[in-house]
Each structure stands twice: as C-alpha cells, then as structure tokens.
Motif scaffolding. Structure first.
Motif, PDB file in Angstrom:
ATOM      1  N   TYR A  57      11.989  15.075  -0.041  1.00  0.00           N
ATOM      2  CA  TYR A  57      12.538  15.354   1.291  1.00  0.00           C
ATOM      3  C   TYR A  57      14.021  15.696   1.205  1.00  0.00           C
ATOM      4  O   TYR A  57      14.497  16.624   1.871  1.00  0.00           O
ATOM      5  CB  TYR A  57      12.321  14.131   2.187  1.00  0.00           C
ATOM      6  N   SER A 121      16.079  16.578   9.737  1.00  0.00           N
ATOM      7  CA  SER A 121      14.790  17.248   9.600  1.00  0.00           C
ATOM      8  C   SER A 121      14.854  18.259   8.454  1.00  0.00           C
ATOM      9  O   SER A 121      15.728  19.131   8.431  1.00  0.00           O
ATOM     10  CB  SER A 121      14.452  17.972  10.905  1.00  0.00           C
ATOM     11  N   SER A 218       7.840  13.448   7.457  1.00  0.00           N
ATOM     12  CA  SER A 218       9.216  12.978   7.643  1.00  0.00           C
ATOM     13  C   SER A 218       9.445  11.844   6.652  1.00  0.00           C
ATOM     14  O   SER A 218       8.505  11.308   6.066  1.00  0.00           O
ATOM     15  CB  SER A 218       9.446  12.496   9.076  1.00  0.00           C
TER      16      SER A 218
END
Length: 307
Positions: A57, A121, A218
């Motif tokens: 991420y 994000s 996420s």
C-alpha cells in the motif's frame, strides 16, 4: 433461480466473495505448502501477510503503481522468509517458536511503519471484466475478477506440476521427507529450506498486497484477521497438494463471503455468527486433524508436527 432473485443475489454474491476472499488464502497457503514441503513450518506468514499489505500500500501510494506495490510486498515477504530460514538453521532452534516470533515481529513492524498510511488513499489494483456479455448488474459485478486470482490458479497448477515432474521438485520433496536421505544424495538441506521459505514468504507478501490494494482495498491494522494462521490449517486440510490448496482456499473464501452475501438481501440476524464461519471452519479442521492417521497423511516426514 430466475423466480427467486434473492437466492440468485446470494449465490452471485457468494461466488464473487469466494473469489475475492480466497485470493489471499490461496497465495499464503501455497507459500506455506512449499515451505512445509521442504520440511519446515512457518507460522510467521501472518506477520509476512500484514507487512506485505502495508508495504504494498505504501509503495502504491508513493509511486502511483499498485503493481510495483505487489512486487515490493513479495520482496519484503522474501526478506522475512530469509530471516526465518536463517534463524531456523541455527542449532537447537524450534521452527514453530521462531515462526511465532516472526509473526509478532512482522505485525509490529507493519503497525509501526504503517501509521502514516491509514488515512491516505493509494491507487488500487485493476480488475478484469468477464461479465460484459450480461445485462444483469449483479452478474457483471460478480465477474469482475482480479488478475492476482488468475495468477494464483496458474501458480497452483505450476507448483503441482513442478513438485511432481522436475528435478527441483524432487529435491524439495526429498529434503522434506528425509534430511539424511537428502544429505546422502549431496543435497544442501539448509539451502533448500532457506530458498523454499523465501519463496513461501514471497507468495505470502503478494497475498497481503491483495488485501490492501484490492479487497478490502485499504490499509488498516486489523486487515488480516488471522488469514496467515488459518492458512496453516488450510494446508493440512489440502494434504500438502497445491491443487487442493486452491479448492480449500475457495472453500474458506466462500465461508468468509457467506455473511456479507446474506446481508446483501437484508438477512442480518446472526450476521456476526456467519462472519465467524472461516474461524469455525478452521476450528473444525483442526479438531478433525487430531488423528495422525487421517490428518497427517501426505505430510512431509521432516515436519516437527509428524515427529
């Protein structure tokens, strides 16, 4: 099915959910299967999964490339596997104890370095649409499949073939079944187990990146929900067979998708019970695995659980 839209919705939701939820299970179980085939157990893949989710991420957020995040997550998993493999070859070291320590180490590092990425994000992985032929929105949504799932299927087939038909597969199986026999054949046991553990960590890291970059999509500290540990039970259930790992991952994925699928048609009573289905399934598998005659059939002879 056409007369009961509720049933159709549940089945489609379970189909789509099984694919999504099973993908991390598939990669982690294939990684654990390969590691155990070499004669070593790696309970630390839970930590590898979580760190892979965080690192993937973070890289996607900073570079804008989710696929680069997947690659980095796999490489981080390999580093964890290398550390696990190095520690396990030291004298009088228990691989299960090291695995638990690595699990805590990996999750702790992920929580520490992942604090700045809880809110931002990052670009997510794309999906491939196989439902363009249908006018039904639920069908089109159910057939939105991530390429990592297809890669996992190909990997399962390749590992099944390679372990049975290649020289490297024979070396891994011999090392896992009997270290003395492997040594007599001139095989470097520690090296084989180190490389197998690194490869297993690479797969687990990729599985973690799927969690943060596609579904749920996420980074949060509770992202894994114990999937790395459940993969160990899944490997036992699959009898150390890569193809069976795929079907077992789908079964676990369907169990995990049951609660959301029922909620999609308004059935909320017992929702938390249905959400616990994967854990109940894991518990039932471990109970069924208490008989060595049944559960350890096909297990590599060098595993500590077989001795």
């Amino acid at each position: 099915m056409g007369d009961d839209p509720g049933l159709m919705t549940v089945l489609l939701a379970m189909f789509a959910g099984a694919i999504r939820v099973s993908t991390p299970f598939l990669f982690v179980s294939l990684g654990e299967m390969l590691t155990e085939k070499s004669g070593r157990i790696n309970l630390g893949l839970e930590g590898t999964l979580v760190f892979g989710a965080m690192s993937g991420y973070a890289i996607s957020y900073h570079t804008g490339s989710p696929w680069l995040g997947v690659l980095v997550a796999g490489l981080c998993g390999s580093l964890f596997g290398a550390l696990h493999g190095y520690l396990c070859k030291l004298p009088k070291v228990n691989d299960i104890a090291i695995g638990i320590a690595m699990m805590l180490f990996g999750t702790g590092l992920a929580f520490f370095f992942g604090k700045p990425y809880i809110q931002p994000s990052a670009p997510r992985l794309p999906s491939i649409s196989f439902g363009t032929w249908s006018d039904h929105p639920a069908v089109r949504q159910a057939l939105e499949i991530n390429p990592l799932f297809l890669l996992g299927i190909a990997l399962a087939i390749f590992l099944w073939w390679a372990l049975k038909n290649t020289r490297y597969g024979l070396i891994i199986r011999t090392t896992g079944d009997s270290a003395p026999a492997a040594l007599a054949l001139g095989i470097h046991v520690d090296r084989v187990r180190l490389l197998s553990t690194m490869a297993g960590g690479f797969f687990a890291g990729i599985g973690g990146s799927f969690l943060s970059l596609y579904y749920p999509g996420s980074w949060t500290e509770g992202l894994s929900s114990g999937q790395g540990l459940m993969a160990v039970a899944l490997v036992i259930f699959a009898r150390w067979n890569p193809i069976y790992c795929f079907w077992a991952a789908l079964l676990f994925g369907a169990a995990g998708a049951l609660g959301p699928a029922l909620q999609s048609i308004g059935i909320s009573r017992g929702y938390h019970f249905f959400n616990a289905a994967p854990y109940i399934l894991t518990l039932l598998i471990m109970i069924a695995s208490t008989s060595p005659r049944r559960s350890l059939k096909g297990a590599p002879g060098e595993l500590s659980i077989t001795k």
